[in-house]
Scaffold this motif. Sequence first.
Motif, PDB file in Angstrom:
ATOM      1  N   ASN A  37       3.615   9.489  -0.534  1.00 45.48           N
ATOM      2  CA  ASN A  37       5.097   8.411   0.202  1.00 45.48           C
ATOM      3  C   ASN A  37       4.816   7.632   1.002  1.00 45.48           C
ATOM      4  OD1 ASN A  37       5.109  10.648   2.585  1.00 45.48           O
ATOM      5  ND2 ASN A  37       7.068  10.144   2.420  1.00 45.48           N
ATOM      6  N   MET A  38       4.416   7.913   2.025  1.00 39.62           N
ATOM      7  CA  MET A  38       3.229   6.619   2.676  1.00 39.62           C
ATOM      8  C   MET A  38       2.206   5.995   2.121  1.00 39.62           C
ATOM      9  SD  MET A  38       1.825   7.237   7.064  1.00 39.62           S
ATOM     10  CE  MET A  38      -0.171   7.126   5.726  1.00 39.62           C
ATOM     11  N   LEU A  39       1.072   6.559   1.171  1.00 41.23           N
ATOM     12  CA  LEU A  39       0.620   5.516   0.809  1.00 41.23           C
ATOM     13  C   LEU A  39       0.751   4.671  -0.834  1.00 41.23           C
ATOM     14  CD1 LEU A  39      -1.757   8.711   0.428  1.00 41.23           C
ATOM     15  CD2 LEU A  39      -2.190   6.985   1.594  1.00 41.23           C
ATOM     16  N   ALA A  40       1.821   5.306  -0.810  1.00 38.40           N
ATOM     17  CA  ALA A  40       2.930   4.548  -2.255  1.00 38.40           C
ATOM     18  C   ALA A  40       3.384   3.490  -0.841  1.00 38.40           C
ATOM     19  CB  ALA A  40       4.084   5.101  -3.136  1.00 38.40           C
ATOM     20  N   VAL A  41       4.323   3.229   0.095  1.00 38.99           N
ATOM     21  CA  VAL A  41       4.515   2.359   0.550  1.00 38.99           C
ATOM     22  C   VAL A  41       3.889   1.109   1.332  1.00 38.99           C
ATOM     23  CG1 VAL A  41       5.766   2.176   2.643  1.00 38.99           C
ATOM     24  CG2 VAL A  41       6.637   4.135   1.160  1.00 38.99           C
ATOM     25  N   MET A  42       2.089   2.027   1.597  1.00 37.87           N
ATOM     26  CA  MET A  42       1.419   1.280   1.941  1.00 37.87           C
ATOM     27  C   MET A  42       0.770  -0.041   0.926  1.00 37.87           C
ATOM     28  SD  MET A  42      -0.448   3.946   4.584  1.00 37.87           S
ATOM     29  CE  MET A  42      -1.918   2.707   4.852  1.00 37.87           C
ATOM     30  N   ALA A  43       0.537   1.346  -0.392  1.00 37.92           N
ATOM     31  CA  ALA A  43       0.542   0.031  -1.088  1.00 37.92           C
ATOM     32  C   ALA A  43       0.861  -1.131  -1.294  1.00 37.92           C
ATOM     33  CB  ALA A  43       0.496   1.027  -2.904  1.00 37.92           C
ATOM     34  N   GLY A  44       1.664  -1.551  -1.785  1.00 33.91           N
ATOM     35  CA  GLY A  44       2.843  -2.486  -1.283  1.00 33.91           C
ATOM     36  C   GLY A  44       3.030  -3.570  -0.133  1.00 33.91           C
ATOM     37  N   ILE A  45       2.600  -2.839   0.987  1.00 32.57           N
ATOM     38  CA  ILE A  45       2.383  -3.613   1.806  1.00 32.57           C
ATOM     39  C   ILE A  45       1.032  -4.218   2.306  1.00 32.57           C
ATOM     40  CG2 ILE A  45       2.505  -3.641   4.619  1.00 32.57           C
ATOM     41  CD1 ILE A  45       4.467  -1.117   4.622  1.00 32.57           C
ATOM     42  N   GLY A 124       8.677  -1.659   5.812  1.00 33.27           N
ATOM     43  CA  GLY A 124       8.112  -0.226   5.289  1.00 33.27           C
ATOM     44  C   GLY A 124       9.025   0.762   5.361  1.00 33.27           C
ATOM     45  N   ALA A 125      10.069   0.727   5.685  1.00 35.03           N
ATOM     46  CA  ALA A 125      11.411   1.555   6.589  1.00 35.03           C
ATOM     47  C   ALA A 125      12.191   0.999   4.890  1.00 35.03           C
ATOM     48  CB  ALA A 125      12.877   0.307   7.441  1.00 35.03           C
ATOM     49  N   ALA A 126      12.078  -0.009   4.363  1.00 40.43           N
ATOM     50  CA  ALA A 126      12.805   0.019   3.166  1.00 40.43           C
ATOM     51  C   ALA A 126      12.149   0.310   1.636  1.00 40.43           C
ATOM     52  CB  ALA A 126      12.833  -1.999   3.028  1.00 40.43           C
ATOM     53  N   GLY A 127      11.420   0.469   2.229  1.00 44.37           N
ATOM     54  CA  GLY A 127      10.069   1.513   1.234  1.00 44.37           C
ATOM     55  C   GLY A 127      10.471   3.068   0.923  1.00 44.37           C
ATOM     56  N   PHE A 128      10.429   3.382   2.185  1.00 45.42           N
ATOM     57  CA  PHE A 128      10.767   4.966   2.334  1.00 45.42           C
ATOM     58  C   PHE A 128      12.391   5.209   2.360  1.00 45.42           C
ATOM     59  CE2 PHE A 128       7.631   5.266   5.880  1.00 45.42           C
ATOM     60  CZ  PHE A 128       6.812   6.330   5.387  1.00 45.42           C
ATOM     61  N   ILE A 129      13.287   4.476   2.510  1.00 47.61           N
ATOM     62  CA  ILE A 129      14.405   4.338   2.179  1.00 47.61           C
ATOM     63  C   ILE A 129      14.406   4.131   0.585  1.00 47.61           C
ATOM     64  CG2 ILE A 129      16.740   2.855   1.908  1.00 47.61           C
ATOM     65  CD1 ILE A 129      16.097   2.487   4.911  1.00 47.61           C
ATOM     66  N   VAL A 130      13.813   3.381  -0.524  1.00 52.04           N
ATOM     67  CA  VAL A 130      13.974   3.532  -1.763  1.00 52.04           C
ATOM     68  C   VAL A 130      13.506   4.937  -2.314  1.00 52.04           C
ATOM     69  CG1 VAL A 130      12.635   1.736  -3.873  1.00 52.04           C
ATOM     70  CG2 VAL A 130      13.678   0.768  -1.474  1.00 52.04           C
ATOM     71  N   VAL A 131      12.284   5.382  -1.791  1.00 53.90           N
ATOM     72  CA  VAL A 131      12.176   6.606  -2.189  1.00 53.90           C
ATOM     73  C   VAL A 131      13.006   7.669  -2.908  1.00 53.90           C
ATOM     74  CG1 VAL A 131      10.097   8.197  -1.593  1.00 53.90           C
ATOM     75  CG2 VAL A 131       9.266   6.074  -1.615  1.00 53.90           C
ATOM     76  N   TYR A 132      13.461   7.366  -1.703  1.00 52.85           N
ATOM     77  CA  TYR A 132      14.722   8.680  -1.444  1.00 52.85           C
ATOM     78  C   TYR A 132      16.101   8.556  -2.690  1.00 52.85           C
ATOM     79  CZ  TYR A 132      13.082  10.375   2.873  1.00 52.85           C
ATOM     80  OH  TYR A 132      13.013  11.405   3.905  1.00 52.85           O
ATOM     81  N   ILE A 133      16.150   7.354  -2.631  1.00 53.13           N
ATOM     82  CA  ILE A 133      17.519   7.587  -3.469  1.00 53.13           C
ATOM     83  C   ILE A 133      17.052   7.944  -5.139  1.00 53.13           C
ATOM     84  CG2 ILE A 133      18.865   5.076  -4.697  1.00 53.13           C
ATOM     85  CD1 ILE A 133      18.159   3.604  -2.281  1.00 53.13           C
ATOM     86  N   PRO A 134      16.384   7.010  -5.704  1.00 55.68           N
ATOM     87  CA  PRO A 134      16.159   8.225  -7.663  1.00 55.68           C
ATOM     88  C   PRO A 134      15.768   9.191  -7.371  1.00 55.68           C
ATOM     89  CG  PRO A 134      14.227   7.094  -6.690  1.00 55.68           C
ATOM     90  CD  PRO A 134      15.080   6.613  -5.493  1.00 55.68           C
ATOM     91  N   ILE A 163       9.617   8.556   9.572  1.00 53.64           N
ATOM     92  CA  ILE A 163       9.490   7.662  11.171  1.00 53.64           C
ATOM     93  C   ILE A 163       8.157   7.344  11.421  1.00 53.64           C
ATOM     94  CG2 ILE A 163      10.476   6.991  13.252  1.00 53.64           C
ATOM     95  CD1 ILE A 163      12.637   8.461  12.171  1.00 53.64           C
ATOM     96  N   LEU A 164       7.429   8.998  11.909  1.00 57.39           N
ATOM     97  CA  LEU A 164       6.227   8.481  12.286  1.00 57.39           C
ATOM     98  C   LEU A 164       5.176   8.864  11.093  1.00 57.39           C
ATOM     99  CD1 LEU A 164       4.540  10.418  14.407  1.00 57.39           C
ATOM    100  CD2 LEU A 164       4.009  12.663  13.297  1.00 57.39           C
ATOM    101  N   LYS A 165       5.068   8.353  10.428  1.00 63.03           N
ATOM    102  CA  LYS A 165       4.340   7.846   9.617  1.00 63.03           C
ATOM    103  C   LYS A 165       4.865   5.778   9.304  1.00 63.03           C
ATOM    104  CE  LYS A 165       4.798  11.552   6.064  1.00 63.03           C
ATOM    105  NZ  LYS A 165       5.670  12.100   4.080  1.00 63.03           N
ATOM    106  N   LEU A 166       5.824   6.324   9.590  1.00 62.42           N
ATOM    107  CA  LEU A 166       6.164   4.369   9.733  1.00 62.42           C
ATOM    108  C   LEU A 166       5.336   3.643  10.635  1.00 62.42           C
ATOM    109  CD1 LEU A 166       7.892   2.122   7.704  1.00 62.42           C
ATOM    110  CD2 LEU A 166       9.491   2.621   9.892  1.00 62.42           C
ATOM    111  N   ILE A 167       4.804   4.753  12.291  1.00 56.51           N
ATOM    112  CA  ILE A 167       4.455   4.470  13.110  1.00 56.51           C
ATOM    113  C   ILE A 167       3.154   4.373  12.711  1.00 56.51           C
ATOM    114  CG2 ILE A 167       3.985   4.402  15.819  1.00 56.51           C
ATOM    115  CD1 ILE A 167       7.557   5.949  15.242  1.00 56.51           C
ATOM    116  N   ILE A 168       2.656   4.880  12.072  1.00 53.00           N
ATOM    117  CA  ILE A 168       1.176   5.478  12.139  1.00 53.00           C
ATOM    118  C   ILE A 168       0.217   4.602  11.001  1.00 53.00           C
ATOM    119  CG2 ILE A 168      -0.444   6.776  11.721  1.00 53.00           C
ATOM    120  CD1 ILE A 168       1.100   9.326  12.246  1.00 53.00           C
ATOM    121  N   MET A 169       1.638   4.026  10.055  1.00 51.42           N
ATOM    122  CA  MET A 169       1.068   3.566   9.163  1.00 51.42           C
ATOM    123  C   MET A 169       0.909   1.231   9.239  1.00 51.42           C
ATOM    124  SD  MET A 169       3.143   3.170   5.782  1.00 51.42           S
ATOM    125  CE  MET A 169       4.594   2.124   5.437  1.00 51.42           C
TER     126      MET A 169
END
Length: 190
Positions: A37-45, A124-134, A163-169
């Motif tokens: 999930n972190m890697l997918a969010v990172m792709a967009g960033i 990044g925060a928006a990306g993690f939230i979007v993963v959770y919805i579907p 949150i930890l992943k967000l802080i790292i990425m």
Amino acid sequence: MSINSRRSVITAMYSAVICVGCFIAIPVGTIPIVLQNMLAVMAGILFGLPQGAASVGLFLTAGVLGLPVFSGGRGGLAVLGGPTGGFLIGYFFASIITGIIAGKPSVTEKPFCIKNILRLVIAGAAGFIVVYIPGLFQFMRVTDSSLAAALSGCVIPFIPGDILKLIIMIPLCAKLRPAAAHFLQDTEEQ
């Protein structure tokens, strides 16, 4: 190498990085803790649109075709129909949203400028939230769970890790975006 070739190579290489992430999964009930999930969010960033979403789309295509690239080394269309399939679909939408918010990287970008970091944190925060919805709705549908049960089983326990992943990425992405821009932009754009 032409700009289109470079973009294709970067897209395929990052898709492979997401695929390798399947080997880093900690089973916790039905939903494992993963780095994908972190890697997918990172792709967009890192790449913005369309390269970020294309990387995640290529990863999902490989998984649907049966390659063992989903967490736990699973693959196939049945995984998308299972209780965790919505999260995988969420990866694609997350890469789109993060790509829109973060924007295309630039070689002149100042990595650790407050404005840049804030934009990346929001993306990044928006990306993690979007993963959770579907993911949440698919889990509820497949397991016939209530919203409260689904939230307590597949969202709330994972928030501290995300949150930890967000802080790292974020610092990592801030530093890598200008390098990514170097490979993704035509020389006239730079």
